[in-house]
Scaffold this motif. Sequence first.
Motif, PDB file in Angstrom:
ATOM      1  N   PHE A 162       0.850  -1.194   0.000  1.00 46.06           N
ATOM      2  CA  PHE A 162       0.000   0.000   0.000  1.00 46.06           C
ATOM      3  C   PHE A 162       0.881   1.238   0.000  1.00 46.06           C
ATOM      4  CE2 PHE A 162       0.883  -0.832   4.416  1.00 46.06           C
ATOM      5  CZ  PHE A 162       0.955   0.409   5.036  1.00 46.06           C
ATOM      6  N   ASN A 179      -5.462   4.904  -1.204  1.00 48.50           N
ATOM      7  CA  ASN A 179      -6.040   3.788  -1.961  1.00 48.50           C
ATOM      8  C   ASN A 179      -6.979   4.339  -3.019  1.00 48.50           C
ATOM      9  OD1 ASN A 179      -5.168   1.273  -0.353  1.00 48.50           O
ATOM     10  ND2 ASN A 179      -6.117   2.518   1.242  1.00 48.50           N
ATOM     11  N   GLU A 211      -6.755  -0.908  -5.618  1.00 51.89           N
ATOM     12  CA  GLU A 211      -5.817  -0.309  -6.573  1.00 51.89           C
ATOM     13  C   GLU A 211      -4.700  -1.298  -6.861  1.00 51.89           C
ATOM     14  OE1 GLU A 211      -2.573   3.375  -6.740  1.00 51.89           O
ATOM     15  OE2 GLU A 211      -4.284   3.490  -5.357  1.00 51.89           O
ATOM     16  N   THR A 249      -6.101  -3.126  -0.915  1.00 49.32           N
ATOM     17  CA  THR A 249      -6.471  -1.934  -0.164  1.00 49.32           C
ATOM     18  C   THR A 249      -6.162  -2.180   1.300  1.00 49.32           C
ATOM     19  OG1 THR A 249      -8.198  -0.270   0.206  1.00 49.32           O
ATOM     20  CG2 THR A 249      -8.869  -2.568   0.321  1.00 49.32           C
ATOM     21  N   ASP A 251      -7.039   0.097   4.847  1.00 46.74           N
ATOM     22  CA  ASP A 251      -7.652   1.303   5.385  1.00 46.74           C
ATOM     23  C   ASP A 251      -7.325   1.513   6.855  1.00 46.74           C
ATOM     24  OD1 ASP A 251      -9.165  -0.650   6.606  1.00 46.74           O
ATOM     25  OD2 ASP A 251     -11.006  -0.202   5.522  1.00 46.74           O
TER      26      ASP A 251
END
Length: 410
Positions: free
Chosen positions: A51, A69, A186, A198, A200
Motif C-alpha cells: 500500500f 487507496n 488499486e 487496499t 484502510d
Amino acid sequence: MIRSTFKFLLAIILFSACADAIEEADVNQSQNIEGQWLGTITLSDSIDLNFDFTLAEAEGGNYAFRIQNAGNVVEAQMLAMEADSFFKVEVPVFANYLLVKLGDSTMSGFYYNPDAEDYKLPFEAEMSTQSRYPLAAIDPALSGNYRMDFSANTDDENSALAHLEIVGEKVYGSIMTETGDYRFLEGGISDGLAQLSTFDGGFLYYFRFEMGDTLRGTFFSGRTYQEDFIAYRDDSFSLRNADSLTFIKEDYDGLAFSFPNLKGDTISLNNPEFAGKPVIVQIMGSWCPNCLDESLYLKEQYEQYHKDGLEIVGLTFERARTYEMALKRASKMERDLALPYPILLAGATRDDKAAELLPMLNHVMSYPTSIYLNRQHEVVKIHTGFAGPGTPVYEDFVAENDKFIQSLIH
C-alpha cells in the motif's frame, strides 16, 4: 523525574517483545523522511499486501501518516514514543495500529489487532514513488463489470459484482457483495497477473488473479483468510435488491429496542425525542469498514434533514474483549467521525448477537443494516449492507435514497 523514568521504561518494555524481529537502524536525524512511501504488510503464507502512504511532519516530533487507496485518503497519525525512533501509527475509527521503528528512509515493525488473539503481522516500508505492484500496458477494453463467484462449485459458493476500471497502466476496482463492498482497490497487471489491494487501517484486502477470458485467482484477507474465485465478464449481472433481504417477522408488530448510550442512559424508540418523527436505525460496529462509509453518509443526511424532524440512532455491536473496551471503541468511532446522532452500545463482545437482541428481524446478515421508520414508527424499508463511495453504484443510491428520506419527512 520518577514518572518520566517510569514512562521511558514502560516504552522499552512494550517494544522488547517484538524487538527481535525489528531491524536495528541508525537514524540520520537530518534525513528528510517527508514524501511518498511504499508499505508492505505480510499476511499468511508470506503473502505481501502493498500500500502507498505519505509522511508529513507535524507538531511534537509526530507525522501525518496518510494512507492512499485509489484516490481515497485515510488520515492517520504517526506518534513519537519515548523510546528513540519508535512510533505508533493510529488510524481513525479502528482500534488496529502499527508499531514501527524508523530507520534511514525505511521503517519496520508490526501491525496489531488488539481485539484478536495474538494478531501481529510484519510490516516494513521504504521511501519510494514506485507503484504498489508491477505495471504494464493494459487493454482498456478490460474495464467493465464481472460476475465473481467465490468458492465456485462448492456448498459455500457465493457471488459478487466486480467492477474494473483501467486508467493508463493502473487498475482500479470495487467488488460488491450483498453485504457491502471491499472499498477502494488499486493495483496493476503485469505478465498476465493482476494484483489489487487496499489497506484502510482496519482491514487488509488483497486480490491476485490471472487475466484471460475467465479471471481465476485468490482473495486474501487478514492473517489467515483466503478464498479462491473465478470471474466472467458480464455487464448484465446484478445482485439482489438490498431492500428485499431483511424484514420484520410476521409475529412481531414492528421494531423495538432498549440499549444504553455511551453515557450509560437507556434509550428506546419510546423516548420523547423520537415521538412523531421518522427514524433511521443503523445496525453497525466500529470494526466494520462499510459501517464507516454508511455512517459518513448518514451524518450528511442528519445534518441536512434533522431540522425537518429526521432522527437517526446507531446500534453498535462491538467485538471487544470487555464492556469497558467496547465503550472505548464506540466512543472513538463517534469522536473520529464527529457523528451528530446518538450511538447505543447494543453489544460489547462477539457473544452479543444482533439477531438475538433484535429477534423481530428475520436475520442480521450484514453490518451495516439500516431500518427506516415513518413518523408512526412503522418499518417502511430495511436496507441490508452498504455499497460505499468506492463503488460505481454509490451516487445513484444517494440520489434515490434522498428522495425516499424526503418522502418520510413530508
